[in-house]
Design a protein around this motif. Sequence first.
Motif, PDB file in Angstrom:
ATOM      1  N   ARG A  18       2.719  13.312  -4.352  1.00  0.00           N
ATOM      2  CA  ARG A  18       3.991  12.588  -4.411  1.00  0.00           C
ATOM      3  C   ARG A  18       3.879  11.392  -5.347  1.00  0.00           C
ATOM      4  O   ARG A  18       4.695  10.479  -5.307  1.00  0.00           O
ATOM      5  N   GLU A  19       2.863  11.397  -6.202  1.00  0.00           N
ATOM      6  CA  GLU A  19       2.547  10.226  -6.999  1.00  0.00           C
ATOM      7  C   GLU A  19       3.687   9.814  -7.922  1.00  0.00           C
ATOM      8  O   GLU A  19       3.992   8.627  -8.051  1.00  0.00           O
ATOM      9  N   ASP A  20       4.326  10.780  -8.593  1.00  0.00           N
ATOM     10  CA  ASP A  20       5.394  10.442  -9.538  1.00  0.00           C
ATOM     11  C   ASP A  20       6.534   9.706  -8.849  1.00  0.00           C
ATOM     12  O   ASP A  20       7.013   8.673  -9.326  1.00  0.00           O
ATOM     13  N   ALA A  21       7.007  10.261  -7.713  1.00  0.00           N
ATOM     14  CA  ALA A  21       8.113   9.636  -6.991  1.00  0.00           C
ATOM     15  C   ALA A  21       7.708   8.277  -6.442  1.00  0.00           C
ATOM     16  O   ALA A  21       8.490   7.316  -6.468  1.00  0.00           O
ATOM     17  N   LEU A  22       6.480   8.173  -5.957  1.00  0.00           N
ATOM     18  CA  LEU A  22       6.001   6.908  -5.419  1.00  0.00           C
ATOM     19  C   LEU A  22       5.935   5.844  -6.507  1.00  0.00           C
ATOM     20  O   LEU A  22       6.374   4.705  -6.314  1.00  0.00           O
ATOM     21  N   LEU A  23       5.427   6.208  -7.677  1.00  0.00           N
ATOM     22  CA  LEU A  23       5.314   5.239  -8.766  1.00  0.00           C
ATOM     23  C   LEU A  23       6.681   4.813  -9.284  1.00  0.00           C
ATOM     24  O   LEU A  23       6.873   3.659  -9.669  1.00  0.00           O
ATOM     25  N   GLU A  24       7.634   5.723  -9.282  1.00  0.00           N
ATOM     26  CA  GLU A  24       8.992   5.352  -9.704  1.00  0.00           C
ATOM     27  C   GLU A  24       9.550   4.265  -8.780  1.00  0.00           C
ATOM     28  O   GLU A  24      10.156   3.290  -9.229  1.00  0.00           O
ATOM     29  N   ALA A  25       9.318   4.438  -7.466  1.00  0.00           N
ATOM     30  CA  ALA A  25       9.792   3.447  -6.503  1.00  0.00           C
ATOM     31  C   ALA A  25       9.057   2.121  -6.683  1.00  0.00           C
ATOM     32  O   ALA A  25       9.652   1.049  -6.587  1.00  0.00           O
ATOM     33  N   ILE A  26       7.756   2.200  -6.975  1.00  0.00           N
ATOM     34  CA  ILE A  26       6.968   0.990  -7.163  1.00  0.00           C
ATOM     35  C   ILE A  26       7.405   0.233  -8.407  1.00  0.00           C
ATOM     36  O   ILE A  26       7.619  -0.987  -8.384  1.00  0.00           O
ATOM     37  N   ILE A  27       7.546   0.942  -9.519  1.00  0.00           N
ATOM     38  CA  ILE A  27       7.929   0.294 -10.779  1.00  0.00           C
ATOM     39  C   ILE A  27       9.281  -0.387 -10.640  1.00  0.00           C
ATOM     40  O   ILE A  27       9.516  -1.474 -11.167  1.00  0.00           O
ATOM     41  N   GLY A  28      10.199   0.242  -9.901  1.00  0.00           N
ATOM     42  CA  GLY A  28      11.520  -0.337  -9.706  1.00  0.00           C
ATOM     43  C   GLY A  28      11.497  -1.667  -8.987  1.00  0.00           C
ATOM     44  O   GLY A  28      12.422  -2.465  -9.120  1.00  0.00           O
ATOM     45  N   ARG A  29      10.427  -1.928  -8.247  1.00  0.00           N
ATOM     46  CA  ARG A  29      10.295  -3.196  -7.528  1.00  0.00           C
ATOM     47  C   ARG A  29       9.523  -4.242  -8.321  1.00  0.00           C
ATOM     48  O   ARG A  29       9.315  -5.353  -7.856  1.00  0.00           O
ATOM     49  N   ARG A  30       9.078  -3.880  -9.506  1.00  0.00           N
ATOM     50  CA  ARG A  30       8.424  -4.791 -10.445  1.00  0.00           C
ATOM     51  C   ARG A  30       7.308  -5.630  -9.819  1.00  0.00           C
ATOM     52  O   ARG A  30       7.379  -6.864  -9.797  1.00  0.00           O
ATOM     53  N   PRO A  31       6.248  -4.981  -9.304  1.00  0.00           N
ATOM     54  CA  PRO A  31       5.111  -5.770  -8.815  1.00  0.00           C
ATOM     55  C   PRO A  31       4.392  -6.440  -9.984  1.00  0.00           C
ATOM     56  O   PRO A  31       4.617  -6.086 -11.152  1.00  0.00           O
ATOM     57  N   ASP A  32       3.527  -7.367  -9.677  1.00  0.00           N
ATOM     58  CA  ASP A  32       2.753  -8.043 -10.723  1.00  0.00           C
ATOM     59  C   ASP A  32       1.572  -7.207 -11.191  1.00  0.00           C
ATOM     60  O   ASP A  32       0.912  -7.565 -12.176  1.00  0.00           O
ATOM     61  N   ALA A  75       5.766   1.848 -20.256  1.00  0.00           N
ATOM     62  CA  ALA A  75       7.046   1.231 -20.624  1.00  0.00           C
ATOM     63  C   ALA A  75       7.371   0.023 -19.745  1.00  0.00           C
ATOM     64  O   ALA A  75       8.069  -0.898 -20.181  1.00  0.00           O
ATOM     65  N   SER A  76       6.851   0.014 -18.521  1.00  0.00           N
ATOM     66  CA  SER A  76       7.173  -1.081 -17.590  1.00  0.00           C
ATOM     67  C   SER A  76       6.520  -2.398 -17.998  1.00  0.00           C
ATOM     68  O   SER A  76       7.025  -3.467 -17.657  1.00  0.00           O
ATOM     69  N   GLY A  77       5.387  -2.323 -18.699  1.00  0.00           N
ATOM     70  CA  GLY A  77       4.667  -3.535 -19.056  1.00  0.00           C
ATOM     71  C   GLY A  77       3.887  -4.150 -17.898  1.00  0.00           C
ATOM     72  O   GLY A  77       3.318  -5.231 -18.036  1.00  0.00           O
ATOM     73  N   ILE A  78       3.848  -3.470 -16.747  1.00  0.00           N
ATOM     74  CA  ILE A  78       3.127  -3.971 -15.574  1.00  0.00           C
ATOM     75  C   ILE A  78       1.630  -3.716 -15.765  1.00  0.00           C
ATOM     76  O   ILE A  78       1.232  -2.614 -16.129  1.00  0.00           O
ATOM     77  N   ALA A 128       1.916  12.971 -17.375  1.00  0.00           N
ATOM     78  CA  ALA A 128       2.392  12.390 -18.629  1.00  0.00           C
ATOM     79  C   ALA A 128       3.633  11.532 -18.407  1.00  0.00           C
ATOM     80  O   ALA A 128       3.784  10.464 -19.019  1.00  0.00           O
ATOM     81  N   GLU A 129       4.506  11.966 -17.514  1.00  0.00           N
ATOM     82  CA  GLU A 129       5.736  11.223 -17.247  1.00  0.00           C
ATOM     83  C   GLU A 129       5.427   9.884 -16.575  1.00  0.00           C
ATOM     84  O   GLU A 129       5.989   8.849 -16.937  1.00  0.00           O
ATOM     85  N   ALA A 130       4.516   9.910 -15.602  1.00  0.00           N
ATOM     86  CA  ALA A 130       4.158   8.668 -14.919  1.00  0.00           C
ATOM     87  C   ALA A 130       3.444   7.704 -15.861  1.00  0.00           C
ATOM     88  O   ALA A 130       3.684   6.495 -15.821  1.00  0.00           O
ATOM     89  N   ARG A 131       2.583   8.225 -16.718  1.00  0.00           N
ATOM     90  CA  ARG A 131       1.908   7.371 -17.697  1.00  0.00           C
ATOM     91  C   ARG A 131       2.932   6.688 -18.598  1.00  0.00           C
ATOM     92  O   ARG A 131       2.839   5.491 -18.878  1.00  0.00           O
ATOM     93  N   LEU A 188       0.826  -1.203   0.000  1.00  0.00           N
ATOM     94  CA  LEU A 188       0.000   0.000   0.000  1.00  0.00           C
ATOM     95  C   LEU A 188       0.861   1.254   0.000  1.00  0.00           C
ATOM     96  O   LEU A 188       1.795   1.386   0.793  1.00  0.00           O
ATOM     97  N   GLY A 189       0.551   2.180  -0.902  1.00  0.00           N
ATOM     98  CA  GLY A 189       1.273   3.448  -0.980  1.00  0.00           C
ATOM     99  C   GLY A 189       0.322   4.620  -0.866  1.00  0.00           C
ATOM    100  O   GLY A 189      -0.822   4.556  -1.312  1.00  0.00           O
ATOM    101  N   GLN A 190       0.780   5.708  -0.244  1.00  0.00           N
ATOM    102  CA  GLN A 190      -0.022   6.920  -0.069  1.00  0.00           C
ATOM    103  C   GLN A 190       0.540   8.035  -0.950  1.00  0.00           C
ATOM    104  O   GLN A 190       1.675   8.462  -0.784  1.00  0.00           O
TER     105      GLN A 190
END
Length: 363
Positions: A136-150, A169-172, A161-164, A127-129
Amino acid sequence: MPPHIPPTPPESRADNPEDGAEPRRRGSRKSAGGITLRDVAQLAGVAPITASRALNTPSAVSPKVLQKVRDAVERTGYVPNLLAGGLASNKSRLVAVVVPTVIGPVFQEIVHTLTETLAAAGYQVMLGQSGYENSREDALLEAIIGRRPDGVVLTGIMRSAEARKRLLASGIPVVETWDLTPTPIDMLVGFSHENIGREVARYLHAAGRKVVAVVGGRDERSRRRMDSFAQESAALGMAAGADVAMHHVTAPTTLGQGRKGLADLLERQPGIDAIFCSSDLLALGVMIEAQSRGIRIPEQLAVVGFGDLEFSRDLQPQLTTVRIDGTGIGQRAARFIIDRAAGIEVAERIVDVGFSIIRRESA
């Protein structure tokens, strides 16, 4: 200090050809302070590869070997390294869920349902806030994508636009919720905030209300509900002047903000006979302030909330509010992630769960 593990008697390995045991290699000692899979295998008297199979695919080993490995796990307190397993299988068994606030009761139903539905399929929720303002969505999503969740489940539509770009690109697999758009990143389960505003205005107009006002949060989704309500109310002739009186507050909203909101609106527009609030907590504050001033609800003032929180039906008078099917959103979002992780194509990528106006005594 990890528990002492006695060496395995040589005969226990020779008597079990299924184990495929091999002598321990030099340099394979466990890392400092932690029990490893090799330690579990040694205690169980099996090869590390057999212990791994017992933990990850129990059907691949005999019941006898499975029990030996489980006993060793229980004795040592070993916890499998899910990251290492994820690297081998390309699966993390984690799903990231992003909400604006972890204390917002309106999101508890969807988070609970997501957690339960995903857990039943062998997934855990991270869970992320993200916050409401100065997100803080952009920074939070960068950290999430780096951990490659399913999978990633977002509250609201991703407008950065950057987060999209990074999510694409992650394919998640991504599920956006709590909103509607014809162009989701991937999949979407939500409802129209604009439609809610219009329908609440029509509801109050049909109830004979003449002058309406708004107490609402400044976050984007609340503002769209409130703006739509104000526009429809003005078109129906329920604005005292050119525009409907509005009192905006910071999110997450509170009972105290509702009390202050009504006080401010009554000072600016004493003839108000109905108020739409962007949350049930704000509506509760409005009702308390009204009662403290001797204003009768609903005779003199109708109040409508949003969220249908548990307390709304226990108030006196009971609170009229907008109900969102958080359970339905959570179940569909979880199913989307589970199916996509299993390689199943999702045919209907956009689902509108709609909403209901729950008619009670306050309006």
